[in-house]
Scaffold this active site. Structure first.
Site, PDB file in Angstrom:
ATOM      1  N   GLN A 195    -103.333   8.439  64.677  1.00 22.54           N
ATOM      2  CA  GLN A 195    -102.321   9.405  64.246  1.00 22.54           C
ATOM      3  C   GLN A 195    -102.742  10.839  64.580  1.00 22.54           C
ATOM      4  N   GLY A 221    -103.329  17.483  62.549  1.00 15.43           N
ATOM      5  CA  GLY A 221    -103.791  16.359  61.721  1.00 15.43           C
ATOM      6  C   GLY A 221    -102.980  16.283  60.444  1.00 15.43           C
ATOM      7  N   GLN A 268    -125.217  17.268  43.598  1.00 15.15           N
ATOM      8  CA  GLN A 268    -125.900  17.675  42.373  1.00 15.15           C
ATOM      9  C   GLN A 268    -126.992  16.647  42.006  1.00 15.15           C
ATOM     10  N   GLU A 317    -107.615  10.913  55.573  1.00 14.68           N
ATOM     11  CA  GLU A 317    -106.493  10.435  54.734  1.00 14.68           C
ATOM     12  C   GLU A 317    -105.824  11.584  53.990  1.00 14.68           C
ATOM     13  N   ARG A 364    -104.705  20.487  40.302  1.00 13.90           N
ATOM     14  CA  ARG A 364    -106.011  19.942  39.888  1.00 13.90           C
ATOM     15  C   ARG A 364    -106.032  19.656  38.392  1.00 13.90           C
TER      16      ARG A 364
HETATM   17  C1  TC6 Z   1    -112.009   5.367  56.815  1.00 10.89           C
HETATM   18  C2  TC6 Z   1    -111.419   6.622  57.306  1.00 10.89           C
HETATM   19  C3  TC6 Z   1    -110.068   6.379  57.834  1.00 10.89           C
HETATM   20  C4  TC6 Z   1    -109.305   7.602  58.009  1.00 10.89           C
HETATM   21  C5  TC6 Z   1    -108.044   7.528  58.455  1.00 10.89           C
HETATM   22  C6  TC6 Z   1    -107.201   8.706  58.600  1.00 10.89           C
HETATM   23  O1  TC6 Z   1    -107.567   9.810  58.297  1.00 10.89           O
HETATM   24  S1  TC6 Z   1    -105.644   8.403  59.185  1.00 10.89           S
HETATM   25  C7  TC6 Z   1    -104.842   9.958  59.255  1.00 10.89           C
HETATM   26  C8  TC6 Z   1    -104.502  10.472  57.885  1.00 10.89           C
HETATM   27  N1  TC6 Z   1    -103.683  11.639  57.998  1.00 10.89           N
HETATM   28  C9  TC6 Z   1    -103.116  12.194  56.949  1.00 10.89           C
HETATM   29  O2  TC6 Z   1    -103.323  11.774  55.835  1.00 10.89           O
HETATM   30  C10 TC6 Z   1    -102.207  13.342  57.238  1.00 10.89           C
HETATM   31  C11 TC6 Z   1    -101.859  14.131  56.021  1.00 10.89           C
HETATM   32  N2  TC6 Z   1    -100.518  14.674  56.096  1.00 10.89           N
HETATM   33  C12 TC6 Z   1     -99.443  14.083  55.503  1.00 10.89           C
HETATM   34  O3  TC6 Z   1     -99.562  13.043  54.870  1.00 10.89           O
HETATM   35  C13 TC6 Z   1     -98.106  14.772  55.610  1.00 10.89           C
HETATM   36  O4  TC6 Z   1     -97.985  15.507  56.748  1.00 10.89           O
HETATM   37  C14 TC6 Z   1     -97.847  15.657  54.401  1.00 10.89           C
HETATM   38  C15 TC6 Z   1     -97.680  14.753  53.207  1.00 10.89           C
HETATM   39  C16 TC6 Z   1     -98.960  16.644  54.161  1.00 10.89           C
HETATM   40  C17 TC6 Z   1     -96.566  16.485  54.630  1.00 10.89           C
HETATM   41  O5  TC6 Z   1     -95.546  15.674  55.132  1.00 10.89           O
HETATM   42  P1  TC6 Z   1     -94.182  16.302  55.639  1.00 10.89           P
HETATM   43  O6  TC6 Z   1     -94.430  17.570  56.371  1.00 10.89           O
HETATM   44  O7  TC6 Z   1     -93.509  15.237  56.351  1.00 10.89           O
HETATM   45  O8  TC6 Z   1     -93.504  16.545  54.283  1.00 10.89           O
HETATM   46  P2  TC6 Z   1     -93.241  17.863  53.402  1.00 10.89           P
HETATM   47  O9  TC6 Z   1     -94.487  18.501  52.898  1.00 10.89           O
HETATM   48  O10 TC6 Z   1     -92.245  18.743  54.100  1.00 10.89           O
HETATM   49  O11 TC6 Z   1     -92.541  17.119  52.203  1.00 10.89           O
HETATM   50  C18 TC6 Z   1     -91.280  16.529  52.305  1.00 10.89           C
HETATM   51  C19 TC6 Z   1     -91.057  15.552  51.190  1.00 10.89           C
HETATM   52  O12 TC6 Z   1     -91.680  14.312  51.525  1.00 10.89           O
HETATM   53  C20 TC6 Z   1     -92.470  13.861  50.456  1.00 10.89           C
HETATM   54  N3  TC6 Z   1     -93.560  13.058  50.988  1.00 10.89           N
HETATM   55  C21 TC6 Z   1     -94.505  13.408  51.891  1.00 10.89           C
HETATM   56  N4  TC6 Z   1     -95.309  12.361  52.121  1.00 10.89           N
HETATM   57  C22 TC6 Z   1     -94.863  11.342  51.357  1.00 10.89           C
HETATM   58  C23 TC6 Z   1     -95.289  10.003  51.170  1.00 10.89           C
HETATM   59  N5  TC6 Z   1     -96.358   9.516  51.815  1.00 10.89           N
HETATM   60  N6  TC6 Z   1     -94.598   9.234  50.310  1.00 10.89           N
HETATM   61  C24 TC6 Z   1     -93.551   9.728  49.653  1.00 10.89           C
HETATM   62  N7  TC6 Z   1     -93.103  10.978  49.797  1.00 10.89           N
HETATM   63  C25 TC6 Z   1     -93.756  11.779  50.631  1.00 10.89           C
HETATM   64  C26 TC6 Z   1     -92.931  15.131  49.782  1.00 10.89           C
HETATM   65  O13 TC6 Z   1     -93.344  14.880  48.466  1.00 10.89           O
HETATM   66  C27 TC6 Z   1     -91.685  15.974  49.875  1.00 10.89           C
HETATM   67  O14 TC6 Z   1     -90.810  15.599  48.830  1.00 10.89           O
HETATM   68  P3  TC6 Z   1     -89.870  16.712  48.171  1.00 10.89           P
HETATM   69  O15 TC6 Z   1     -90.780  17.722  47.525  1.00 10.89           O
HETATM   70  O16 TC6 Z   1     -89.077  17.330  49.289  1.00 10.89           O
HETATM   71  O17 TC6 Z   1     -89.058  15.920  47.174  1.00 10.89           O
HETATM   72  C1  FAD Z   2    -114.640  10.687  59.335  1.00  8.60           C
HETATM   73  C2  FAD Z   2    -113.217  10.854  59.749  1.00  8.60           C
HETATM   74  C3  FAD Z   2    -112.490   9.733  60.109  1.00  8.60           C
HETATM   75  C4  FAD Z   2    -111.170   9.867  60.527  1.00  8.60           C
HETATM   76  N1  FAD Z   2    -110.481   8.769  60.924  1.00  8.60           N
HETATM   77  C5  FAD Z   2    -109.209   8.904  61.399  1.00  8.60           C
HETATM   78  C6  FAD Z   2    -108.482   7.775  61.877  1.00  8.60           C
HETATM   79  O1  FAD Z   2    -108.984   6.662  61.868  1.00  8.60           O
HETATM   80  N2  FAD Z   2    -107.234   7.957  62.350  1.00  8.60           N
HETATM   81  C7  FAD Z   2    -106.635   9.182  62.390  1.00  8.60           C
HETATM   82  O2  FAD Z   2    -105.510   9.287  62.831  1.00  8.60           O
HETATM   83  N3  FAD Z   2    -107.301  10.276  61.911  1.00  8.60           N
HETATM   84  C8  FAD Z   2    -108.554  10.161  61.432  1.00  8.60           C
HETATM   85  N4  FAD Z   2    -109.237  11.266  60.962  1.00  8.60           N
HETATM   86  C9  FAD Z   2    -108.575  12.574  61.016  1.00  8.60           C
HETATM   87  C10 FAD Z   2    -108.174  13.083  59.640  1.00  8.60           C
HETATM   88  O3  FAD Z   2    -107.140  12.318  59.102  1.00  8.60           O
HETATM   89  C11 FAD Z   2    -107.773  14.550  59.771  1.00  8.60           C
HETATM   90  O4  FAD Z   2    -108.936  15.271  60.141  1.00  8.60           O
HETATM   91  C12 FAD Z   2    -107.203  15.073  58.460  1.00  8.60           C
HETATM   92  O5  FAD Z   2    -105.933  14.509  58.209  1.00  8.60           O
HETATM   93  C13 FAD Z   2    -107.101  16.607  58.442  1.00  8.60           C
HETATM   94  O6  FAD Z   2    -106.400  17.076  59.536  1.00  8.60           O
HETATM   95  P1  FAD Z   2    -107.012  18.216  60.481  1.00  8.60           P
HETATM   96  O7  FAD Z   2    -108.335  17.751  60.945  1.00  8.60           O
HETATM   97  O8  FAD Z   2    -105.996  18.493  61.501  1.00  8.60           O
HETATM   98  O9  FAD Z   2    -107.221  19.473  59.568  1.00  8.60           O
HETATM   99  P2  FAD Z   2    -106.259  20.724  59.461  1.00  8.60           P
HETATM  100  O10 FAD Z   2    -104.938  20.279  58.997  1.00  8.60           O
HETATM  101  O11 FAD Z   2    -106.323  21.509  60.714  1.00  8.60           O
HETATM  102  O12 FAD Z   2    -106.980  21.500  58.290  1.00  8.60           O
HETATM  103  C14 FAD Z   2    -107.833  22.641  58.516  1.00  8.60           C
HETATM  104  C15 FAD Z   2    -107.669  23.601  57.347  1.00  8.60           C
HETATM  105  O13 FAD Z   2    -106.322  24.053  57.291  1.00  8.60           O
HETATM  106  C16 FAD Z   2    -105.804  23.908  55.987  1.00  8.60           C
HETATM  107  N5  FAD Z   2    -104.374  23.578  56.021  1.00  8.60           N
HETATM  108  C17 FAD Z   2    -103.730  22.768  56.892  1.00  8.60           C
HETATM  109  N6  FAD Z   2    -102.422  22.693  56.581  1.00  8.60           N
HETATM  110  C18 FAD Z   2    -102.226  23.455  55.494  1.00  8.60           C
HETATM  111  C19 FAD Z   2    -101.085  23.777  54.701  1.00  8.60           C
HETATM  112  N7  FAD Z   2     -99.883  23.280  54.932  1.00  8.60           N
HETATM  113  N8  FAD Z   2    -101.270  24.608  53.647  1.00  8.60           N
HETATM  114  C20 FAD Z   2    -102.481  25.110  53.367  1.00  8.60           C
HETATM  115  N9  FAD Z   2    -103.587  24.838  54.087  1.00  8.60           N
HETATM  116  C21 FAD Z   2    -103.472  24.025  55.137  1.00  8.60           C
HETATM  117  C22 FAD Z   2    -106.593  22.751  55.380  1.00  8.60           C
HETATM  118  O14 FAD Z   2    -106.600  22.832  53.962  1.00  8.60           O
HETATM  119  C23 FAD Z   2    -107.971  23.002  55.988  1.00  8.60           C
HETATM  120  O15 FAD Z   2    -108.654  23.936  55.174  1.00  8.60           O
HETATM  121  C24 FAD Z   2    -110.563  11.151  60.558  1.00  8.60           C
HETATM  122  C25 FAD Z   2    -111.294  12.288  60.172  1.00  8.60           C
HETATM  123  C26 FAD Z   2    -112.615  12.146  59.778  1.00  8.60           C
HETATM  124  C27 FAD Z   2    -113.388  13.366  59.384  1.00  8.60           C
END
Ligand code: TC6
Ligand code: FAD
Length: 664
Positions: free
Chosen positions: A161, A167, A418, A448, A548
């Site tokens: 993704q 991200g 800590q 995530e 928080r």
């Molecule tokens: C082991 C390690 C593995 C790692 C893997 C990875 O990292 S993989 C990669 C992981 N990457 C990430 O995790 C990326 C993180 N980023 C994201 O998940 C999204 O871009 C976002 C949630 C920050 C914003 O999304 P957006 O710009 O599309 O949305 P918006 O802010 O404009 O809100 C619009 C409305 O949608 C609602 N709504 C949103 N999400 C959900 C949901 N899941 N369900 C239900 N509802 C949801 C929200 O509450 C709002 O409702 P409202 O107030 O209008 O009633």
């Molecule tokens: C160990 C590891 C494993 C991962 N595995 C996967 C994977 O398997 N698949 C995958 O797809 N991704 C994966 N990722 C990526 C991960 O999901 C992203 O790094 C994460 O979602 C954050 O996105 P970014 O790196 O673009 O940070 P950014 O979004 O660029 O964040 C940088 C800074 O900007 C700030 N910021 C961004 N948007 C806003 C906003 N709207 N308001 C205020 N502040 C904001 C954040 O708070 C942060 O301080 C992995 C990352 C790591 C570190």
């Protein structure tokens, strides 16, 4: 001149000087516990069946030689680490009968910890996100094929993704999936450098498939991010034409995982490879939208819930290490003696040490336990969505999973640091396990969903509730009912011994409510002179604070509620003190919020501080037994400092012997 003996001979001489059997200090600590360990462990793990399963899984892993480590993993280079993790991974999945694979919250993570350790590996994303994506996003009639292939490892997948340029902000992802109705295919393409996928685990070398998030275009229109099943490598594991893929290099931690990059050049996939359970593209290109716009993000919600439990267990393990070590470590300096002339003291007796350890131990209990019921909530929500497209609970689940993920991963990472510091120099050695734990846990603050971004999602939910309450017509989710309660003017908290759970909850709810409405008022005032998004940005620090506090209130309430279910009186008494310590420590840390407007008086604040000191003293005699109540085996802990028998020094010498620098 002839040398006396080799380093190895000297080492063995020292080793033989050290007694067999458990360290006497740690034995004494265990004997002094005020509760029955087994009863407490049954409470922590909810029932004796779960406890018994932990033991059975441990025995299974210990009796299978393929899980042995010939060389300690700390002394391996990155290639060797990946090799080891892959070998172990294969042995692990070849023996899946040993566990209930549907138990994502207990058996599966335990099995992985015992076999591989605290590392993400080449199959982490396959099991952690690829399989769940298939489960959550594939139409019922089609699920069997891909699910069976993925489950049997005929295909190995990842979740692709995040891109170089985006991200958090998923709506701006740049990878495109353009439907071609003439060939009934999607063309997956990386139009710019910043559109390259970056980070997906297992992508660099291992995966041959990926669930790819891309902007859907059909009939010339953009439809936002959607998921597609994409084959990346052929049967000989070479990248397919149109696919460029590789490893992104070493990271702070998780280096046994081959996180990768991915670039598409007009790469074609069949129409049916779009995950079409919720939204569809018909053969002629007609788009059918999902019943809820964000259903495509469902797999992330599930994984956030899984992470909460996993991360909290890391904090529990870190607390076990630091507490056990503090019981066997003596202060080495004369001025360290509490009563001069009485000899050295265990560092566990220092109040400052207790203050470093015990609030972290307390913090490790509530969230791990809460997650079990959240698991049922997520199952319930998924069922509602599947059966009758009922989306009512989705915002609540999203807010809760985002908030818990953000607060807990932060507290876990800070807590581990800590606890590492509390172990002095030995905490800095990888033998302690802290560096690996920290590197693992702190990644969770970013992946995530970056924590601040997640808190702002919770804040959106809270601001919506505040608006409804102010309008006088609230439709409140269960987790937000307290926001509609009448204002409270003064705090009820008093001495830790006399104040009730209701008093504590009353104060937490009142302070959070004030914070939410103060933020709401500031936001609405700003919105009168600014654009909505500018006002939101100007207010965002307060929005995060309110979010928080809302999550912490949730955790306090649930910790206290859970303690009330403990049937064993002795265990309940100790756990209750721990729950109060948790709450008082939060009040002490957030004193500003509590004392604002004179809600909590200075006298009450002093009672809170004093209460913390007294509770530290009260819990101190039970601290080793409380650490033992996590029932973590040495194999799972993987720490020389935290070993159950307390014989830390010979084990450290033995560990250091394995350094390649000592081999010649
Ligand atoms: C082991 C390690 C593995 C790692 C893997 C990875 O990292 S993989 C990669 C992981 N990457 C990430 O995790 C990326 C993180 N980023 C994201 O998940 C999204 O871009 C976002 C949630 C920050 C914003 O999304 P957006 O710009 O599309 O949305 P918006 O802010 O404009 O809100 C619009 C409305 O949608 C609602 N709504 C949103 N999400 C959900 C949901 N899941 N369900 C239900 N509802 C949801 C929200 O509450 C709002 O409702 P409202 O107030 O209008 O009633
Ligand atoms: C160990 C590891 C494993 C991962 N595995 C996967 C994977 O398997 N698949 C995958 O797809 N991704 C994966 N990722 C990526 C991960 O999901 C992203 O790094 C994460 O979602 C954050 O996105 P970014 O790196 O673009 O940070 P950014 O979004 O660029 O964040 C940088 C800074 O900007 C700030 N910021 C961004 N948007 C806003 C906003 N709207 N308001 C205020 N502040 C904001 C954040 O708070 C942060 O301080 C992995 C990352 C790591 C570190």
């Amino acid at each position: 001149m002839e040398r006396d003996s080799s380093p190895s001979d000297q080492f063995h001489r020292y080793k033989n000087l050290i007694q067999n059997g458990d360290n006497p200090d740690i034995t004494k600590e265990r004997q002094g516990a005020s509760f029955n360990l087994y009863n407490m462990q049954c409470f922590v793990y909810e029932n004796d069946h779960k406890l018994q399963r932990r033991q059975e899984i441990l025995e299974f892993v210990e009796s299978h030689r393929e899980f042995d480590d010939p060389v300690h993993p700390h002394f391996l280079n990155r290639d060797e680490q990946i090799d080891r993790a892959t070998r172990k991974c294969l042995a692990m999945v070849d023996n899946l009968d040993a566990i209930d694979v549907t138990d994502y919250f207990d058996e599966a993570p335990l099995y992985q910890l015992l076999t591989i350790g605290r590392e993400l590996h080449c199959l982490s994303l396959h099991y952690g996100m690829f399989l769940p994506t298939i489960q959550v996003h594939t139409e019922k009639s089609l699920i069997l094929g891909p699910f069976q292939m993925a489950a049997s490892k005929a295909i190995l997948g990842t979740f692709a993704q995040t891109e170089l340029g985006h991200g958090s902000n998923l709506s701006k992802l740049e990878t495109t999936a353009t439907y071609d109705a003439t060939t009934k295919e999607f063309v997956i393409h990386t139009p710019t450098m910043s559109a390259g996928k970056w980070w997906p685990g297992g992508l660099g070398k291992s995966a041959n498939y990926a669930a790819v998030m891309a902007q859907l275009y059909t009939s010339g229109e953009s439809k936002g991010p959607h998921l597609f099943m994409v084959q990346l490598r052929d049967n000989a594991h070479a990248p397919l034409p149109g696919v460029t893929v590789g490893d992104i290099g070493p990271k702070l931690g998780n280096n046994a995982n081959d996180n990768g990059f991915l670039i598409f050049d007009h790469y074609r996939i069949p129409r049916r490879n779009m995950f079409m359970k919720y939204s569809k593209v018909e053969a002629d290109g007609t788009y059918i939208p999902p019943p809820h716009a964000k259903l495509g993000f469902g797999a992330m919600v599930l994984v956030r819930l899984l992470m909460i439990r996993d991360q909290t267990c890391q904090l529990g393990a870190a607390a076990v290490i630091a507490i056990r070590y503090s019981a066997v470590r003596h202060s080495a300096v004369r001025q360290g003696e509490i009563n001069e002339g009485e000899g050295e003291v265990q560092i566990l007796d220092y109040r400052t040490q207790q203050y470093r350890l015990l609030p972290q131990l307390a913090r490790s209990f509530p969230s791990s336990q809460r997650m079990r019921s959240r698991n049922s909530t997520s199952k319930y929500v998924t069922k509602q969505i599947n059966n009758n497209a009922n989306m009512e609970l989705l915002p609540e689940l999203h807010a809760l999973s985002s908030g818990l993920k953000a607060v807990i991963t932060w507290e876990v990472a800070q807590g581990i640091e800590q606890l590492r510091l509390s172990c002095g120099g030995h905490g800095y050695s990888r033998a302690s396990a802290f560096p690996d734990m920290y590197a693992y846990a702190v990644g969770g603050c970013t992946y995530e969903g970056e924590n601040i971004v997640m808190l702002l999602q919770v804040a959106r939910f809270l601001m919506m509730i505040a608006k409804e309450v102010r309008s006088g017509n609230p439709k409140l989710a269960e987790i937000a009912e307290y926001i509609a309660k009448p204002d409270a003017v003064t705090a009820r908290i008093s001495s830790w011994k006399t104040c009730s759970d209701e008093d504590i909850i009353h104060d937490f709810e009142a302070v959070t409510r004030k914070l939410i409405f103060a933020t709401f008022d500031r936001l609405t005032t700003l919105e009168r002179t600014m654009k909505k998004k500018e006002a939101w940005n100007a207010c965002s620090i307060d929005l995060c604070k309110a979010a928080r506090m809302h999550v912490k209130t949730y955790l306090v309430k649930n910790f206290l509620a859970r303690v009330r279910t403990c049937e064993d009186p002795a265990s309940r008494t100790v756990m209750h003190t721990l729950a109060k310590l948790y709450a008082f420590d939060l009040i002490s840390g957030g004193g500003g919020h509590f004392m604002k407007g004179g809600f909590l008086s200075e006298k009450q604040f002093n009672e809170v501080q004093l209460g913390i000191y007294e509770m530290l003293a009260a819990i101190r005699p039970d601290s080793v037994a409380l650490a033992d109540s996590w029932a973590i085996s040495d194999l799972e802990l993987r720490s020389v400092l935290g070993r159950r028998d307390g014989n830390v020094y010979p084990a450290l010498l033995e560990w250091a012997q394995q350094s390649p620098l000592n081999q010649n």
